[in-house]
Design a protein around this motif. Sequence first.
Motif, short mmCIF file in Angstrom:
data_model
loop_
_atom_site.label_atom_id
_atom_site.label_comp_id
_atom_site.label_asym_id
_atom_site.label_seq_id
_atom_site.Cartn_x
_atom_site.Cartn_y
_atom_site.Cartn_z
N TYR A 35 0.82 -1.30 -0.05
CA TYR A 35 -0.01 0.07 0.06
C TYR A 35 0.67 1.22 -0.16
CZ TYR A 35 -3.97 -2.87 0.78
OH TYR A 35 -5.19 -3.72 0.63
N LYS A 36 0.41 2.25 -0.58
CA LYS A 36 1.18 3.57 -0.66
C LYS A 36 1.18 4.33 0.55
CE LYS A 36 -1.37 4.24 -4.41
NZ LYS A 36 -2.05 4.69 -5.59
N VAL A 37 2.18 4.87 0.90
CA VAL A 37 2.51 5.80 1.90
C VAL A 37 3.07 7.03 1.82
CG1 VAL A 37 3.28 6.09 4.32
CG2 VAL A 37 2.54 3.65 3.36
N LEU A 38 2.37 8.15 1.84
CA LEU A 38 3.08 9.49 1.44
C LEU A 38 4.45 9.65 2.09
CD1 LEU A 38 -0.05 11.94 1.63
CD2 LEU A 38 1.15 11.26 -0.75
N ASN A 39 5.25 10.50 1.54
CA ASN A 39 6.36 11.01 2.02
C ASN A 39 6.01 11.64 3.59
OD1 ASN A 39 8.36 13.20 2.98
ND2 ASN A 39 9.04 13.30 0.91
N ASN A 40 6.79 11.24 4.42
CA ASN A 40 6.50 11.57 5.76
C ASN A 40 6.26 13.12 6.04
OD1 ASN A 40 6.40 8.89 6.43
ND2 ASN A 40 8.61 8.85 7.29
N LYS A 41 6.72 13.99 5.09
CA LYS A 41 6.35 15.29 5.19
C LYS A 41 5.01 15.95 5.14
CE LYS A 41 10.72 16.25 5.63
NZ LYS A 41 11.49 17.02 6.86
N VAL A 42 4.14 15.08 4.66
CA VAL A 42 2.81 15.58 4.55
C VAL A 42 1.87 14.59 4.83
CG1 VAL A 42 3.31 17.24 2.74
CG2 VAL A 42 2.80 14.84 2.07
N ARG A 43 0.49 14.83 5.48
CA ARG A 43 -0.40 13.96 5.80
C ARG A 43 -1.71 14.70 5.56
NH1 ARG A 43 2.70 10.64 5.36
NH2 ARG A 43 3.34 8.81 6.50
N ILE A 44 -2.53 14.07 5.64
CA ILE A 44 -4.36 14.56 5.67
C ILE A 44 -4.93 14.27 6.98
CG2 ILE A 44 -6.50 14.31 4.51
CD1 ILE A 44 -5.14 13.89 1.71
N ILE A 45 -5.60 15.17 7.23
CA ILE A 45 -6.73 14.87 8.52
C ILE A 45 -8.11 15.59 7.97
CG2 ILE A 45 -6.51 17.13 9.69
CD1 ILE A 45 -7.02 15.78 12.32
N GLN A 46 -9.12 14.38 8.01
CA GLN A 46 -10.43 14.60 7.64
C GLN A 46 -11.28 15.12 8.73
OE1 GLN A 46 -11.83 15.05 4.51
NE2 GLN A 46 -13.80 15.87 5.47
N GLY A 47 -11.98 16.27 8.81
CA GLY A 47 -12.54 16.91 9.98
C GLY A 47 -13.78 17.22 9.80
N ASP A 48 -14.48 16.74 8.57
CA ASP A 48 -15.93 17.39 8.21
C ASP A 48 -16.66 16.07 7.92
OD1 ASP A 48 -17.90 19.51 7.33
OD2 ASP A 48 -17.43 18.46 5.37
N GLY A 49 -17.75 16.16 8.29
CA GLY A 49 -18.65 15.03 8.08
C GLY A 49 -18.31 13.57 8.70
N VAL A 50 -17.52 13.54 9.52
CA VAL A 50 -16.96 12.27 9.97
C VAL A 50 -17.76 11.59 11.13
CG1 VAL A 50 -14.64 11.42 11.45
CG2 VAL A 50 -14.82 13.05 9.70
N ASN A 51 -17.95 10.23 10.79
CA ASN A 51 -18.84 9.72 11.79
C ASN A 51 -18.48 8.24 11.73
OD1 ASN A 51 -20.45 8.54 9.64
ND2 ASN A 51 -21.67 10.38 9.71
N LEU A 52 -18.94 7.19 12.43
CA LEU A 52 -18.70 5.80 12.08
C LEU A 52 -18.79 5.22 10.84
CD1 LEU A 52 -17.95 3.31 13.77
CD2 LEU A 52 -20.40 2.79 14.23
N ASP A 53 -19.81 5.48 10.09
CA ASP A 53 -20.35 5.06 8.90
C ASP A 53 -19.29 5.77 7.75
OD1 ASP A 53 -22.04 3.82 6.79
OD2 ASP A 53 -22.34 6.18 6.28
N SER A 54 -19.01 7.12 7.99
CA SER A 54 -18.01 7.77 7.02
C SER A 54 -16.45 7.49 7.04
CB SER A 54 -18.21 9.21 6.79
OG SER A 54 -17.79 9.78 8.09
N ILE A 55 -16.29 7.09 8.22
CA ILE A 55 -14.89 6.50 8.25
C ILE A 55 -14.57 5.03 7.65
CG2 ILE A 55 -13.26 5.53 10.12
CD1 ILE A 55 -14.08 8.03 12.11
N GLU A 56 -15.57 4.44 7.81
CA GLU A 56 -15.67 2.98 7.07
C GLU A 56 -15.61 3.08 5.93
OE1 GLU A 56 -16.21 -1.38 6.91
OE2 GLU A 56 -16.57 -0.35 8.88
#
Length: 456
Positions: A317-338
């Motif tokens: 599986y692809k892993v970004l360069n450790n200099k960058v990541r993403i955090i998703q904070g909108d519309g997050v719940n048990l279903d959307s995470i899955e």
Amino acid sequence: MKMNLILNTDSYKLSHFLQYPRNTQYIFSYIESRGGLFDDVLFFGLQKALMDLNEHFPTLDDLEEARAIAAAHGEPFNEAGWKALIALGYFPLAIKAVPEGSILPTRTILLGIVNTLPEFFWLPGHLEPLLLRGIWYPTTVSTLSYHIKQTIGRFMQATCDTQDGLPFKLHDFGARGASSEESAGIGGMAHLVNFMGTDTLSALRYARRYYAADMAGYSIPASEHSTITAWGRANEAGAYRHLLRQFPTGLVACVSDSYDIYNAVDSIWGDELRMDISERDGTVVIRPDSGDPVKVIPVLLKRLGKRFGYRLNSKGYKVLNNKVRIIQGDGVNLDSIERILRKLMAKRWSTDNIAFGMGGALLQGVDRDTQRFAMKASAVCVDGEWRAVYKDPITDSGKKSKRGVLDLINGHTVQVSIEQFLNQPSDLRLVYKDGEILIRDDFDSIRARAAASYPL
């Protein structure tokens, strides 16, 4: 406003001391989850409820206020009973409960309570709102958080080399969405039983106050839309550059969709500031804050991968360069995470690339019926004779209650004598007796207990 424990109940409770059979001496009640969204619950919050109970022991001033309100409100008032309790100076109760942090199937008894002096038979029932509220809310939040941890953990197990980052994969963004500062503190503390990330400062104070946690959770510097838009659209890159200069090392998060998230990733982060990020000692966490995350995040990962590079881990599986990541904070719940993680897995992106921030859905998106919590009387002693009592509505079998004095032995709810309940070792611990909290857990031990039940 000071809590008046006499009035911290339902109005109709004020009349119940007149309604029980003559010569009632003891009433035994229990708390359980009768089912709901999940088939198990992570028990948490009782210690805070018991500390609050003791700290707000009623006074004669409380009695006078309660008597006046009851009279104007249209309810009788147990003045003699409350005067006797105040004179006694403690709550004559015995409470046994499962250890906090335990994960148990629904319909398992979590707590049993009985009065220890016969003249106070009415007391356990009067305290139902305080005790039930003190348990159902933090237990439901911790249970939701626990099941999200299981979900993320399954995807990490499938797509990551390790699960070392799991405790920081779900960040509490819920303070502003909670109904009160107290709710934010209690719910945020319950979330931290499972995770280590939070932006709810009240949760840290509550965990310190009630569970001796020196520091229960952690956060990082992060922008909001106002700190970006204050620079103006034409100077969006200047806002980002300023953020990097203010926080030259470590983790820093930046909301990047104030205008055009794709341009921000391609032209600003991925071009104009690419060398700044690459040479920086730390990780920039980019936060999209709008759109359908199932569609948006894979596109952003592809674009970030093109500009910063990625590697394949041992599972392919692809892993970004450790200099960058993403955090998703909108519309997050048990279903959307899955759904998000399933989509990323299909696109061969590792769960290492993303973390989540969850707000109102974490702290406010639950109620007592999420896990169908209830406190019910199951045994009474009248004239020295104990008898089982129960409800069994013909119109709703799911509300059928348990009967008898109950204990939990080897994971099974069983009927016992009152002497056995009070004296025999069982899965329930005697945590409260005659005004004294007998067992106090620290936050680390509760976390360890919950982690021991974690299946991955």
